[in-house]
Enzyme design. Structure first.
Site, PDB file in Angstrom:
ATOM      1  N   CYS A   1      39.112  39.332  42.882  1.00  0.00           N
ATOM      2  CA  CYS A   1      39.523  40.609  43.327  1.00  0.00           C
ATOM      3  C   CYS A   1      38.479  41.399  43.835  1.00  0.00           C
ATOM      4  O   CYS A   1      37.510  41.517  42.904  1.00  0.00           O
ATOM      5  CB  CYS A   1      40.593  41.251  42.433  1.00  0.00           C
TER       6      CYS A   1
ATOM      7  N   CYS B  67      38.613  44.992  44.377  1.00  0.00           N
ATOM      8  CA  CYS B  67      38.779  46.342  44.212  1.00  0.00           C
ATOM      9  C   CYS B  67      37.603  46.819  43.328  1.00  0.00           C
ATOM     10  O   CYS B  67      36.919  46.174  42.489  1.00  0.00           O
ATOM     11  CB  CYS B  67      40.186  46.489  43.527  1.00  0.00           C
TER      12      CYS B  67
ATOM     13  N   CYS C 293      38.472  46.693  38.922  1.00  0.00           N
ATOM     14  CA  CYS C 293      38.054  45.666  38.179  1.00  0.00           C
ATOM     15  C   CYS C 293      36.748  45.385  37.621  1.00  0.00           C
ATOM     16  O   CYS C 293      35.919  45.656  38.371  1.00  0.00           O
ATOM     17  CB  CYS C 293      38.590  44.444  38.935  1.00  0.00           C
TER      18      CYS C 293
END
Length: 190
Positions: A47, A49, A52
């Site tokens: 991930c 993003c 996180c």
């Protein structure tokens, strides 16, 4: 190129489909927060993003989901705090070392009932390997050069992970189904 993630950089180790779970630990040298997972993860993925937790130097996290009933804080829970109580995913992190142990959704959401976890915090082997890469373009928002994105996507493809700028098609379909059911466009039971 910087590290994608330590568990991806040199190839992916296949998980054990019969793996039953294990324990996650924060990075504190003593009085570690311990979280016990009573199942393997699903939808494990890289991930990009900005929310996180990522290992130092990594561009991506690796995060999967487990049913929230399979997650229990089994030691030093007093050290946990929620990073951002207004976020859909309430990330429970160690106050001392900053490691995110689990993220729980408490609002109405397609993934409510699932907790997000980072299996690299576990000494046990057998966790589901990453299945895809999500929110890949989001690393640009964190300062990564757009001109180097093709190399990032190619690195994912080279290790067998499809890079997406959202979630995988199956998860996007799940979100759309949830939304259609909530609006009455689809029956609540399919």
């Amino acid at each position: 190129m910087p590290s994608i993630h330590p568990s991806i950089d040199n190839g992916i180790t296949k998980g054990n489909p019969n793996f039953k779970g294990g324990k996650l630990y924060c990075h504190c040298p003593t009085r570690k927060v311990e979280v016990t997972l009573a199942s393997n993860v699903a939808h494990n993925h890289a991930c990009g993003c900005s929310k996180c937790w990522k290992p130092k130097g990594a561009l991506f996290s690796v995060v999967g989901v487990v049913p929230k009933d399979a997650v229990s804080v089994t030691a030093n829970g007093d050290k946990l705090h929620i990073i951002d109580e207004s976020a859909a995913i309430q990330r429970n992190a160690c106050k001392e070392c900053g490691v995110h142990l689990f993220g729980r959704i408490v609002v109405d959401h397609p993934f409510k009932g699932l907790d997000f976890v980072h299996t690299e915090l576990s000494p046990q082997k057998g966790w589901q390997e990453p299945q895809f890469a999500a929110f890949v373009s989001s690393i640009i928002e964190q300062g990564f050069k757009p001109s180097e994105m093709d190399a990032v996507r190619e690195k994912f493809r080279k290790v067998g992970l499809q890079p997406y700028d959202v979630l995988s098609p199956a998860l996007m379909d799940l979100i759309a189904t949830y939304t259609a059911q909530k609006s009455g466009k689809l029956p609540s039971k399919l």
